[in-house]
Design a protein around this motif. Sequence first.
Motif, PDB file in Angstrom:
ATOM      1  N   ASP A 202       0.845  -1.213   0.000  1.00 14.70           N
ATOM      2  CA  ASP A 202       0.000   0.000   0.000  1.00 14.70           C
ATOM      3  C   ASP A 202       0.874   1.253   0.000  1.00 14.70           C
ATOM      4  N   LEU A 203       1.892   1.268   0.838  1.00 11.06           N
ATOM      5  CA  LEU A 203       2.773   2.449   0.910  1.00 11.06           C
ATOM      6  C   LEU A 203       3.496   2.665  -0.415  1.00 11.06           C
ATOM      7  N   ALA A 204       3.931   1.584  -1.047  1.00 18.69           N
ATOM      8  CA  ALA A 204       4.659   1.708  -2.316  1.00 18.69           C
ATOM      9  C   ALA A 204       3.737   2.235  -3.417  1.00 18.69           C
ATOM     10  N   VAL A 205       2.471   1.827  -3.386  1.00 19.17           N
ATOM     11  CA  VAL A 205       1.528   2.343  -4.386  1.00 19.17           C
ATOM     12  C   VAL A 205       1.264   3.832  -4.133  1.00 19.17           C
ATOM     13  N   TRP A 206       1.167   4.214  -2.865  1.00 21.58           N
ATOM     14  CA  TRP A 206       1.009   5.642  -2.547  1.00 21.58           C
ATOM     15  C   TRP A 206       2.251   6.427  -2.988  1.00 21.58           C
ATOM     16  N   ASP A 207       3.428   5.841  -2.828  1.00 21.09           N
ATOM     17  CA  ASP A 207       4.655   6.515  -3.299  1.00 21.09           C
ATOM     18  C   ASP A 207       4.539   6.773  -4.796  1.00 21.09           C
ATOM     19  N   LEU A 208       4.026   5.757  -5.503  1.00 18.08           N
ATOM     20  CA  LEU A 208       3.822   5.860  -6.948  1.00 18.08           C
ATOM     21  C   LEU A 208       2.780   6.927  -7.283  1.00 18.08           C
ATOM     22  N   LEU A 209       1.693   6.911  -6.518  1.00 19.06           N
ATOM     23  CA  LEU A 209       0.605   7.883  -6.707  1.00 19.06           C
ATOM     24  C   LEU A 209       1.170   9.303  -6.642  1.00 19.06           C
ATOM     25  N   GLY A 210       1.998   9.533  -5.619  1.00 14.43           N
ATOM     26  CA  GLY A 210       2.580  10.874  -5.460  1.00 14.43           C
ATOM     27  C   GLY A 210       3.504  11.231  -6.608  1.00 14.43           C
ATOM     28  N   GLN A 211       4.242  10.230  -7.098  1.00 16.57           N
ATOM     29  CA  GLN A 211       5.150  10.519  -8.215  1.00 16.57           C
ATOM     30  C   GLN A 211       4.356  10.874  -9.481  1.00 16.57           C
ATOM     31  N   ILE A 212       3.279  10.107  -9.709  1.00 15.35           N
ATOM     32  CA  ILE A 212       2.460  10.353 -10.912  1.00 15.35           C
ATOM     33  C   ILE A 212       1.829  11.749 -10.847  1.00 15.35           C
ATOM     34  N   LEU A 213       1.309  12.095  -9.672  1.00 16.23           N
ATOM     35  CA  LEU A 213       0.622  13.389  -9.507  1.00 16.23           C
ATOM     36  C   LEU A 213       1.599  14.500  -9.137  1.00 16.23           C
ATOM     37  N   GLU A 214       2.888  14.113  -9.004  1.00 16.65           N
ATOM     38  CA  GLU A 214       3.932  15.087  -8.652  1.00 16.65           C
ATOM     39  C   GLU A 214       3.547  15.849  -7.369  1.00 16.65           C
ATOM     40  N   CYS A 215       3.172  15.047  -6.357  1.00 17.94           N
ATOM     41  CA  CYS A 215       2.702  15.641  -5.104  1.00 17.94           C
ATOM     42  C   CYS A 215       3.189  14.768  -3.936  1.00 17.94           C
ATOM     43  N   PRO A 216       3.682  15.335  -2.840  1.00 11.57           N
ATOM     44  CA  PRO A 216       4.114  14.516  -1.700  1.00 11.57           C
ATOM     45  C   PRO A 216       2.941  13.717  -1.130  1.00 11.57           C
ATOM     46  N   CYS A 217       3.172  12.496  -0.691  1.00 11.31           N
ATOM     47  CA  CYS A 217       2.108  11.696  -0.059  1.00 11.31           C
ATOM     48  C   CYS A 217       1.490  12.473   1.102  1.00 11.31           C
ATOM     49  N   HIS A 218       2.335  13.139   1.841  1.00  8.93           N
ATOM     50  CA  HIS A 218       1.857  13.918   3.002  1.00  8.93           C
ATOM     51  C   HIS A 218       0.754  14.879   2.579  1.00  8.93           C
ATOM     52  N   THR A 219       0.946  15.551   1.440  1.00 11.14           N
ATOM     53  CA  THR A 219      -0.070  16.507   0.959  1.00 11.14           C
ATOM     54  C   THR A 219      -1.315  15.771   0.471  1.00 11.14           C
ATOM     55  N   LEU A 220      -1.091  14.665  -0.249  1.00 13.70           N
ATOM     56  CA  LEU A 220      -2.233  13.877  -0.747  1.00 13.70           C
ATOM     57  C   LEU A 220      -3.096  13.380   0.415  1.00 13.70           C
ATOM     58  N   LEU A 221      -2.460  13.104   1.545  1.00 17.08           N
ATOM     59  CA  LEU A 221      -3.202  12.576   2.711  1.00 17.08           C
ATOM     60  C   LEU A 221      -3.948  13.679   3.455  1.00 17.08           C
ATOM     61  N   GLY A 222      -3.493  14.908   3.316  1.00  9.10           N
ATOM     62  CA  GLY A 222      -4.195  15.983   4.017  1.00  9.10           C
ATOM     63  C   GLY A 222      -3.322  17.176   4.317  1.00  9.10           C
ATOM     64  N   GLY A 223      -1.987  16.944   4.456  1.00 12.57           N
ATOM     65  CA  GLY A 223      -1.049  18.056   4.548  1.00 12.57           C
ATOM     66  C   GLY A 223      -1.286  19.008   5.717  1.00 12.57           C
ATOM     67  N   PHE A 224      -1.708  18.456   6.863  1.00 14.65           N
ATOM     68  CA  PHE A 224      -2.101  19.357   7.953  1.00 14.65           C
ATOM     69  C   PHE A 224      -0.924  20.183   8.470  1.00 14.65           C
ATOM     70  N   ALA A 225       0.206  19.500   8.751  1.00 17.16           N
ATOM     71  CA  ALA A 225       1.366  20.211   9.336  1.00 17.16           C
ATOM     72  C   ALA A 225       2.623  19.909   8.528  1.00 17.16           C
ATOM     73  N   ASP A 226       3.628  20.745   8.686  1.00 18.80           N
ATOM     74  CA  ASP A 226       4.879  20.539   7.932  1.00 18.80           C
ATOM     75  C   ASP A 226       5.895  19.708   8.695  1.00 18.80           C
TER      76      ASP A 226
END
Length: 386
Positions: free
Chosen positions: A124-148
């Motif tokens: 699951d984590l590896a697919v999310w890593d891929l998701l972020g690469q495809i969308l050019e977005c950090p997983c942290h932001t895709l999940l909600g990006g509440f804090a830095d």
Amino acid sequence: MTTRFGSDPARLGALDTPADSVRITGVQAIPFALPYHRAPEFASGRVGTADNVLVRVRTDAGLVGQAEAQPRPYTYGETQTSIVEAVSGPLNEALTGVDPLRIELVAERCAGVAGNRVARGAVDLAVWDLLGQILECPCHTLLGGFADDVAAAHMVSFAEPAVMAEDALAVNERLGVSTFKVKVGRAPGLDLAAVRAVRDALPDADLYVDANRGWSYEDAVRAGDELAELGVRAIEEPISLEDRVGRRRLAERWAVPLVGDESCISLAHVDRALNEHSVRMVSVKTARTGFTESRRILDLCLARNVAVVVGSQYEGAIGAMATIAFAAAFAATAGHPAEITNFLDLADDLVVAAPEIRDGRARVDTAPGLGVEVDEDRLARHRLDR
Ligand code: MUC
Ligand code: MG
């Protein structure tokens, strides 16, 4: 003319037609072994060498999602061999041909492989890593990006009490960490001596303990009562999961929360533990429930007003990067120290750059996906399949 994701930023957010979407071409499992300079030891086991598995989800766009799995036979029953087989066998078959953007489809396909919690968590984590690469977005932001960033908690593994105190003091002085989960679950007298030693070395630190189910009910009463008196903030998994009456009695006895970890390894397990009133705080670990099921657990705990601690499986740096991304992404987790420092117990790792802990906190990685970059020379040195 259509282009593949990731090659034309102007297309970001404009999903191509399904025919043009990225497809998973295979899921690879690479066993590797890393040495420790401070071997994790706790009541349920000891990790002499990090015999982990690197999971790589490959695609027809040339992008590769990566994550790390850590076998814990005494917790999940999985071994390095079983994780390699589950990932390269049924999970590989389940995901080949699937569009990684379809994260719910990915989750349902993987759920078709029963058990194998850590293998599935890493996929699951590896697919999310891929998701972020495809969308050019950090997983942290895709999940909600509440804090830095997020505060760090460090797990103090078994040793003589004085050595455990030295370990905690060194981590405090070097990294600024001031929250420690002290491993207990041995003889109550030894456990109390260990916590007292850490307390004496760091009078202002926040302490909680984890018995990894090592106590008898009687020991838990004796040790737990005194530890709560010592100002310990929470007591994780005091006794056997099978003693459901005992767990409930302890949860009701202590003013500090009983934390569920081994009893909370999936959404359904958490629901059952909460219904039994045997836990009053839940440890969420991306190493076993990835991001997809971890956020479902988080939502369940939010609905039931149950506090969450983002826990650790003594991951290496790759696993810590996933934990940091998750812990910082949500309001419900970003304000509580996450267990993210024990990759530093390793004497070597696979990544080019490990997470940096400074002033007791870790900043999220801003690279797309998880930001994992594996040093291929180190992988070649530590992999076990060649
Ligand atoms: C914990 O919280 O139990 C114990 C085994 C493992 O994999 O993680 C540790 C920490
Ligand atoms: Mg635990």
